[in-house]
Design an enzyme around this catalytic site. Structure first.
Site, PDB file in Angstrom:
ATOM      1  N   SER A   1      26.998  67.145  17.911  1.00  0.00           N
ATOM      2  CA  SER A   1      26.193  65.933  18.105  1.00  0.00           C
ATOM      3  C   SER A   1      25.733  65.466  16.734  1.00  0.00           C
ATOM      4  CB  SER A   1      24.968  66.277  18.963  1.00  0.00           C
ATOM      5  OG  SER A   1      24.010  65.241  18.924  1.00  0.00           O
TER       6      SER A   1
ATOM      7  N   TYR B   1      17.423  71.940  21.285  1.00  0.00           N
ATOM      8  CA  TYR B   1      18.730  71.270  21.408  1.00  0.00           C
ATOM      9  C   TYR B   1      19.316  70.961  20.032  1.00  0.00           C
ATOM     10  CZ  TYR B   1      22.321  67.832  22.427  1.00  0.00           C
ATOM     11  OH  TYR B   1      23.527  67.168  22.478  1.00  0.00           O
TER      12      TYR B   1
END
Ligand SMILES: NC(=O)c1ccc[n+]([C@@H]2O[C@H](COP(=O)([O-])OP(=O)(O)OC[C@H]3O[C@@H](n4cnc5c(N)ncnc54)[C@H](OP(=O)(O)O)[C@@H]3O)[C@@H](O)[C@H]2O)c1
Length: 267
Positions: A147, A160
């Site tokens: 990401s 995360y």
């Protein structure tokens, strides 16, 4: 060493989280390029519906394997399934993952430890199982879905962001280790993308998802597939995401964290 991947008649790609979002779009691109598939996710009915759709449209074979990657032994059961069915995995797509928004002092530790298990441990374990046979065959590709969160600390989504920093670092290191083996590793780093992710992470009202605009999963997947097939180590879809990633590499970490916090805050 040049990979032999493109020369064999029939190749199989295993896609975790292949029943929805970016994983399903990656499965569609792979099927369009004549890869057979093994799709992995928790819900068998959703997997079977996806597999049926892909087989009908692209004339490929799509196997399904229902597994919960929060379970530590899931990667081994997936590997055993492929071995028992004599399915050679030529492409491994470690896509399954999820996030959770909120103040770290308040978020649910069980969900965060599960997140580390799925985003980090299962991805590492699957790579450990499926890459050695690829090296032996001197041919294979790994696509790890990281990401843009990998490039900076992420307050209000701290665990995360940290998992995605791991995925990027691990992928780049492994890509270097495997140089000259015929096996390539690509880290795909999407920015905000229209899938079920934001809702599952309780982040639909963040500035990141509300203000900055979201990409569509199909174009992200197309970009990731292309980078993987070209053996690129890093794939950041979208010019804005590329600029933000590079800026974060140069900026002081405290400033990066402050800006990420602003993006994560509710609008
Ligand atoms: N969407 C974004 O904005 C964005 C941005 C950057 C990176 N990413 C990354 O992209 C990847 C895919 O996310 P997405 O946006 O496509 O999410 P999504 O739409 O929520 O899809 C997640 C997929 O993973 C499966 N999955 C979830 N938990 C699982 C588990 N415990 N075991 C096995 N499979 C599981 C889901 O199926 P089941 O529910 O049936 O298990 C589904 O197929 C993730 O790694 C995510 O971190 C997403």
């Amino acid at each position: 060493m040049v990979s032999k991947l493109n020369r064999s008649p029939r190749q199989t790609a295993l896609v975790t989280g292949g029943s929805g979002g970016i994983g399903l779009e990656l499965a569609k691109v792979l099927a369009r390029h004549h890869f057979d598939l093994v799709l992995v996710a928790r819900k068998r009915d959703t997997l079977e519906a996806a597999a049926g759709q892909l087989e009908g449209k692209y004339g490929i074979t799509a196997h399904v394997f229902a597994a919960d990657l929060r379970e530590p032994d899931a990667p081994q059961t997936i590997f055993d399934f492929a071995t028992n069915e004599t399915i050679e995995i030529n492409v491994l797509v470690n896509n399954a993952g999820f996030g959770l928004g909120g103040e770290f002092v308040e978020t649910d530790v069980k969900r965060e430890l599960d997140m580390i298990q799925v985003n980090v441990s299962a991805l590492t374990h699957l790579t450990k199982l499926f890459v050695p046979p690829m090296v032996k065959r001197q041919s294979g590709r790994v696509l790890n879905v990281a990401s843009t969160a990998a490039f900076q600390p992420g307050p209000l989504m701290a665990v995360y962001y940290a998992t995605k920093a791991y995925v990027l670092s691990f992928s780049e290191a492994l890509a270097e280790e495997l140089r000259n083996t015929g096996v390539t590793v690509t880290a795909l780093c999407p920015g905000p993308t229209a899938t079920s992710f934001a809702e599952a992470a309780e982040m639909t009202n963040s500035r990141l998802f509300k203000t900055f605009g979201v990409a569509d999963a199909a174009s992200v997947s197309e970009y990731g597939f292309d980078a993987m097939m070209r053996g690129k180590r890093l794939a950041i879809p979208g010019i804005r995401n590329k600029i933000v990633a590079q800026a974060n590499r140069l900026a002081p970490r405290a400033l990066s964290a402050r800006l990420a916090r602003l993006a994560q805050e509710t609008r």
